[in-house]
Scaffold this active site. Structure first.
Site: not given
Length: 447
Positions: A116, A128, A167, A380
């Site tokens: 991604k 992650k 987040g 981000s």
């Protein structure tokens, strides 16, 4: 492994190494199944054990988090950070707080995040993290103490050029603020180590909206390419959190009639469609400590499907924005029978492999999450750029850059997914992301 091994041999190798990590194995199977014909035509990507390295995280950090609840009782949770791939930039990916979090889920998310992030064209690797801590029902003090306790270990593994978290489910602006504040205190350094921060300390405008907005931007581009559009379409959205809320907002702005929202307890159906006022009220309810869509349904006298998902409602477009594997093959059959034209993933891997295959076989336009929901991590990246330059861009500039990035991602999917009447966006997204990461890994040698 032998460079001439078959797809099944490779998948069996992955499964054998981690036999209980079903979510991770599912993600690898989905990617590799679409990549394999491309790899057979481009054998250089089989050299130097590239595939074996690609499915193995560079680093996995697991640790305990010990904190005190409001009753002064000691609580112990597990936490992880999966630093999956840094070939094109620092690890980048969210932190998830939810009881379901385990290493398999975080590896799957980090693996998906790698591709991604590559699709955004920004210099970001994949990672992650998260914990089995459940923020629901916790006081603000308990959430703060947990976040601070977590950072006493995690801070040593982060940095603006090393790993920049954000987040995810259970981690909003409040939690990011608590973690970023503790990071600053522990490291004595105010450099950007989190994105999704508040505007008062380095956050970016449009970041909260970015995943939902980007989902709709990508879906609109996909629809337009096939002679369709959101205007006048009935849309089902699952979830009622951040992604779902802003997807509903942007879909309405494009002229769609959004008729559903949901949470883990059930689905609200509004045949007249959401309005800005109704959406604002839903957001207020969900922002409260124990707010549920059932409360929203009662307040407006709407149909509430207890314990059900939205997929039985006849719609033109489905936007799953809740969690992984929420849309299975049975739900896919119902959507197809009801004439669905397009499905775009707002959550990470919300559609099972079998359901995805069914949509593709039926000629339904299908946008995978690694492309369709990349708007959040793209923004981000824009937040990181603003922090590095000590600048704050206007909302219009960030939104324009986001829209441009989503159109670029759509173009890359079309390039590798077949420039014909029905582009295979799953294939296109996987190959486009893979090529970017694989070329970087090959150029840097065996490390």
């Amino acid at each position: 492994m032998d460079q001439t091994c078959s797809l099944e041999s490779f998948l069996n190798h992955v499964q054998k190494r981690d036999p209980h990590q079903t979510e991770f194995a599912q993600a690898v199977r989905e990617v590799m199944t679409t990549l394999w014909p491309f790899l057979e035509q481009n054998p250089r990507y089989r050299h130097m054990s590239l595939l074996e390295r690609l499915v193995e995280p560079e680093r996995v950090i697991q640790f305990r988090v010990v904190w005190l609840d409001d009753k002064n009782q000691v609580q112990v949770n597990r936490a992880w950070r999966v630093q999956f791939n840094s070939a094109i930039g620092p690890y980048k990916g969210g932190m998830r707080f939810h009881p379901s979090v385990n290493l398999s889920i975080l590896k799957f998310l980090g693996f998906e995040q790698t591709f991604k992030n590559a699709l955004t064209t920004l210099p970001m690797g994949g990672g992650k993290g998260g914990s089995d801590f459940d923020p629901k029902g916790k006081s603000e003090g308990e959430v703060m103490r947990f976040c601070q306790a977590l950072m006493t270990e995690l801070y040593r593994h982060l940095g603006p050029d090393t790993d920049v978290p954000a987040g995810d489910i259970g981690v909003g602006g409040r939690e990011v603020g608590f973690m970023a504040g503790m990071m600053r205190k522990l490291s004595n350094n105010s450099a950007c180590v989190f994105t999704g921060k508040g505007l008062s300390f380095g956050g970016s405008l449009i970041r909260p909206e970015a995943t939902g907005y980007g989902l709709v931007y990508f879906t609109e581009a996909m629809l337009k390419r096939h002679g369709l559009g959101f205007e006048g379409m009935r849309v089902a959205v699952s979830g009622s959190g951040n992604v779902a809320q802003y997807a509903i907002e942007k879909a309405m702005a494009f002229g769609a009639r959004v008729v559903t929202a949901s949470d883990s307890s059930g689905t609200v159906v509004d045949e007249s469609g959401f309005t800005p006022e109704k959406l604002a009220r839903l957001c207020e309810i969900k922002a409260s400590r124990d707010g549920r869509v059932a409360d929203y349904a009662r307040e407006f006298g709407l149909t509430y499907l207890e314990g059900q998902q939205p997929w039985s409602v006849p719609v033109d477009i489905a936007l799953p924005c809740a969690t992984q594997n929420e849309l299975d093959v049975d739900a896919a059959r119902v959507l197809i029978a009801n004439g669905v034209k397009a499905v775009a993933e707002g959550a990470n891997m919300p559609t099972t492999i079998e359901a995805t295959d069914l949509f593709l076989e039926a000629g339904v336009l299908f946008a995978p999450g690694k492309a369709a929901n990349a708007g959040g991590v793209a923004t981000s990246g824009l937040e990181m750029a603003q922090n590095a330059a000590r600048l704050s861009w206007k909302a219009e500039k960030v939104d324009a850059r986001l829209h441009h990035i989503m159109l670029d991602i759509h173009h890359a999917c079309v390039k590798y997914g077949g420039d014909n009447k029905h582009t295979n966006y799953v294939q296109g997204a996987n190959i486009a992301g893979f090529v970017k990461v694989a070329d970087a890994m090959l150029a840097q040698g065996v490390i």
